[in-house]
Design a protein around this motif. Structure first.
Motif, PDB file in Angstrom:
ATOM      1  N   ALA A 107       0.837  -1.210   0.000  1.00 15.81           N
ATOM      2  CA  ALA A 107       0.000   0.000   0.000  1.00 15.81           C
ATOM      3  C   ALA A 107       0.868   1.255   0.000  1.00 15.81           C
ATOM      4  O   ALA A 107       0.585   2.219  -0.739  1.00 15.81           O
ATOM      5  CB  ALA A 107      -0.922  -0.016   1.219  1.00 15.81           C
ATOM      6  N   GLN A 146       2.352   1.704  -3.503  1.00 14.46           N
ATOM      7  CA  GLN A 146       1.359   2.134  -4.490  1.00 14.46           C
ATOM      8  C   GLN A 146       0.975   3.590  -4.286  1.00 14.46           C
ATOM      9  O   GLN A 146       0.756   4.331  -5.260  1.00 14.46           O
ATOM     10  CB  GLN A 146       0.132   1.218  -4.406  1.00 14.46           C
ATOM     11  N   ILE A 170      -2.718   4.746  -5.468  1.00 11.29           N
ATOM     12  CA  ILE A 170      -3.786   4.872  -4.483  1.00 11.29           C
ATOM     13  C   ILE A 170      -3.492   6.117  -3.648  1.00 11.29           C
ATOM     14  O   ILE A 170      -2.337   6.564  -3.572  1.00 11.29           O
ATOM     15  CB  ILE A 170      -3.893   3.628  -3.571  1.00 11.29           C
ATOM     16  N   THR A 174      -5.348   6.420   2.010  1.00 10.95           N
ATOM     17  CA  THR A 174      -5.765   5.015   1.904  1.00 10.95           C
ATOM     18  C   THR A 174      -4.659   4.094   2.394  1.00 10.95           C
ATOM     19  O   THR A 174      -4.905   3.140   3.141  1.00 10.95           O
ATOM     20  CB  THR A 174      -6.118   4.690   0.439  1.00 10.95           C
ATOM     21  N   LYS A 193      -8.918  -0.937  -2.110  1.00 14.58           N
ATOM     22  CA  LYS A 193      -7.515  -0.921  -2.543  1.00 14.58           C
ATOM     23  C   LYS A 193      -6.633  -1.895  -1.755  1.00 14.58           C
ATOM     24  O   LYS A 193      -5.431  -1.974  -1.998  1.00 14.58           O
ATOM     25  CB  LYS A 193      -6.938   0.487  -2.399  1.00 14.58           C
ATOM     26  N   TRP A 227      -4.407  -4.682  -3.645  1.00 11.47           N
ATOM     27  CA  TRP A 227      -4.702  -4.352  -5.036  1.00 11.47           C
ATOM     28  C   TRP A 227      -3.521  -4.722  -5.943  1.00 11.47           C
ATOM     29  O   TRP A 227      -2.381  -4.330  -5.722  1.00 11.47           O
ATOM     30  CB  TRP A 227      -5.012  -2.848  -5.151  1.00 11.47           C
TER      31      TRP A 227
END
Length: 454
Positions: free
Chosen positions: A36, A39, A45, A49, A99, A102
Motif C-alpha cells: 500500500a 502504491q 492509491i 488510503t 484498494k 490491489w
C-alpha cells in the motif's frame, strides 16, 4: 506455528517463535502494508488510503485460529486474511477497502512472508553456527598434539591429532556458513507478480511498485516473479539440510567417543542433563541425540523440496503448498542441532589419559605401517611388509607389545641391527610423535577456517 511436543523438545524456543503463527501472519501483513505504501508513492492509491491499510496490519488484532480454519476451505491462508483485513479497513473507510491487496495475489503475500521469517531464522542459525565453529576451532588449537585413535570402518586405524579431528568437524560448518550467506543473497527476495506474474493490474507502474516494496522490506527485487521457479529458494533449503547432515556427523563421532567402553569424550552433565529414569549411573549424550534426530529427519524434508519443484504453469497445485509445509521443519531441526552441540562443546569433557590408554591397549599394532615404511628404507618395501606381517602376528599371539617384538627381531638380525637407528625405531611408537602429520595439517587448516569465520 503450533509445534507438536515431540518436535518442540528437539529444537529451541527462539526458532519456534520465528515460525509462530502470529509471526507468519505479521509477515503477510507487513507485505500488505508495504504494498500500500509503495502504491501510494507511485500515485496508484491515495496516501490516506495507504495509511488506513497500514494501521490495520497488526497480526494480534486478527483471530488467527479462525483464519486457519477458513484457509482450509479457501485453499490459501492469504484469502481469509485479506478478506479480514478488507473488513477492518472497510469499517473505517469503504473506499480504502477497495484498494487492499490491489494488484497482488495470494502467493505474493505468502511467499514474501516466508522470506521475511526465513531471514530471521537464518540470523539465528548464523549466530549459533559461528559460535559452534569458533568453539571447535578453539578446541582444535588446544589439542593439535593430543594423540587420539583414528578409526576406519569402526576399527582402530592409526594415531591422529585430536585437534585435527576437531578442525575437520568445524570445516563443513564454516563452508555451510559461507554458502548460506551467498544463497540467502539470492533467495531472500520479494515475491510480487500479481495473478499470473505480470503485474498487469498496476500497468506500467508495476515494476516501480515492486522496487519500492522490496526496498521497504529490505529484500532483493528479482528480475521477475518466482511463483513456480523455485530453484534459488530450494537451494537455500537444501544447504540448511546439508548443514544438518554435517551436524549429524559430529554427533555420530561424539556419541561413539562418549560410549562407556571408549570414554574419550563426554558431554557435560549435571542438573538432570542426560540422566536415566531407571539407571542412576547413565550419562546419556543428549546433545548428540538431538543432532542425530535432526539429521535423521532432514533428508525427507529436503527430498520433499526437490520432489515438489515441477510446479504446473504459473501456479502450483499442491506442490507449492507441500513445500511451504516442509520448510519450517528444516530450520527447526538445524537450529535445535546447532544449539545442542554448542552446549555440548562448551562443556565438553576431554579425557586425554583415556585416549592414551586406548592407544596403549592395542599393543603398538597401530604403528605397524609406520614401522614398515621405515624398514622399507633398508630392506625394500616387499620384504618390510612381509616382515611386519610376521611380527604383528607374533605380537598378537604372544600378547606382546609390537615395539618389543620388532626390537627383538632387529637385534637378532645383524644386517638390520647395523643399518637401523633403534632410537628412531622407538620414536615410531610414540603416540605424540605420531600426531605429527595431523598436527601439521591442523595448524594449516585452523587459521584458514578462522579467517573465513571473521
Amino acid at each position: 506455528m503450533s509445534v507438536p511436543i515431540f518436535d518442540s523438545f528437539l529444537t529451541t524456543t527462539d526458532i519456534i517463535d520465528v515460525f509462530d503463527d502470529v509471526a507468519v501472519i505479521q509477515g503477510m501483513l507487513d507485505f500488505e502494508a508495504a504494498l500500500a505504501r509503495a502504491q501510494a508513492a507511485e500515485g496508484l492509491i491515495p496516501a490516506q488510503t495507504a495509511r488506513i491499510i497500514e494501521k490495520h496490519c497488526v497480526a494480534d488484532t486478527f483471530d488467527i485460529s479462525a483464519l486457519i480454519v477458513a484457509a482450509r476451505r479457501a485453499g490459501s491462508m492469504a484469502i481469509p486474511l485479506v478478506k479480514a483485513l478488507t473488513q477492518k479497513v472497510a469499517a473505517e473507510d469503504a473506499e480504502a477497502a477497495t484498494k487492499v491487496h490491489w494488484g497482488s495475489t495470494s502467493q505474493d503475500v505468502i511467499d514474501t512472508a516466508a522470506v521475511l521469517v526465513t531471514r530471521k531464522a537464518l540470523a539465528l542459525i548464523d549466530g549459533e553456527l559461528n559460535s559452534l565453529a569458533a568453539r571447535l576451532l578453539t578446541l582444535a588449537q588446544a589439542h593439535t598434539q593430543t594423540p587420539v585413535l583414528a578409526r576406519t570402518l569402526m576399527q582402530p586405524a592409526q594415531v591422529t591429532s585430536l585437534g585435527f579431528k576437531f578442525a575437520n568437524w568445524a570445516a563443513p560448518l564454516v563452508r555451510s556458513r559461507t554458502q548460506l550467506k551467498a544463497l540467502a543473497d539470492n533467495a531472500l527476495q520479494l515475491q510480487l507478480g500479481g495473478a499470473v506474474g505480470t503485474l498487469a493490474v498496476m500497468g506500467d507502474k508495476g515494476p516501480a511498485v515492486a522496487q519500492r516494496v522490496a526496498a521497504d522490506l529490505g529484500l532483493a527485487n528479482p528480475l521477475a516473479n518466482w511463483h513456480t521457479q523455485r530453484d534459488e529458494w530450494v537451494r537455500l533449503g537444501l544447504e540448511v539440510a546439508v548443514l544438518t547432515g554435517s551436524l549429524g556427523k559430529i554427533a555420530t563421532d561424539l556419541s561413539l567417543m562418549a560410549q562407556g567402553e571408549i570414554a574419550e569424550l563426554a558431554e557435560p552433565s549435571g542438573q538432570g542433563r542426560g540422566g536415566s529414569s531407571a539407571m542412576p549411573h547413565k550419562r546419556n549424550p543428549v546433545s548428540s541425540m538431538i543432532a542425530l534426530a535432526a539429521a535423521g529427519r532432514t533428508p525427507h524434508r529436503a527430498a520433499a523440496l526437490l520432489a515438489n519443484m515441477p510446479q504446473e504453469h504459473e501456479r502450483g497445485l499442491g506442490n507449492w503448498q507441500a513445500e511451504l509445509a516442509e520448510w519450517p521443519g528444516l530450520f527447526l531441526s538445524a537450529h535445535g542441532a546447532l544449539t545442542a552441540l554448542h552446549e555440548a562443546m562448551d562443556g565438553l569433557v576431554i579425557d586425554t589419559q583415556r585416549m592414551r590408554q586406548n592407544i596403549d591397549a592395542l599393543q603398538g599394532l597401530i604403528f605397524a605401517e609406520a614401522v614398515s615404511i621405515y624398514l622399507a628404507g633398508v630392506i625394500g618395501r616387499p620384504a618390510a611388509h612381509h616382515l611386519m606381517e610376521t611380527l604383528t602376528a607374533r605380537a598378537v599371539t604372544e600378547k606382546a607389545h609390537l615395539s618389543d617384538v620388532v626390537r627383538a627381531a632387529v637385534n637378532a638380525d645383524e644386517a638390520l641391527r647395523t643399518q637401523l637407528d633403534l632410537s628412531a625405531l622407538d620414536a615410531l611408537f610414540d603416540p605424540v610423535n605420531a600426531t605429527g602429520s595431523g598436527a601439521a595439517m591442523a595448524r594449516t587448516l585452523i587459521p584458514q577456517l578462522l579467517a573465513q569465520l571473521a
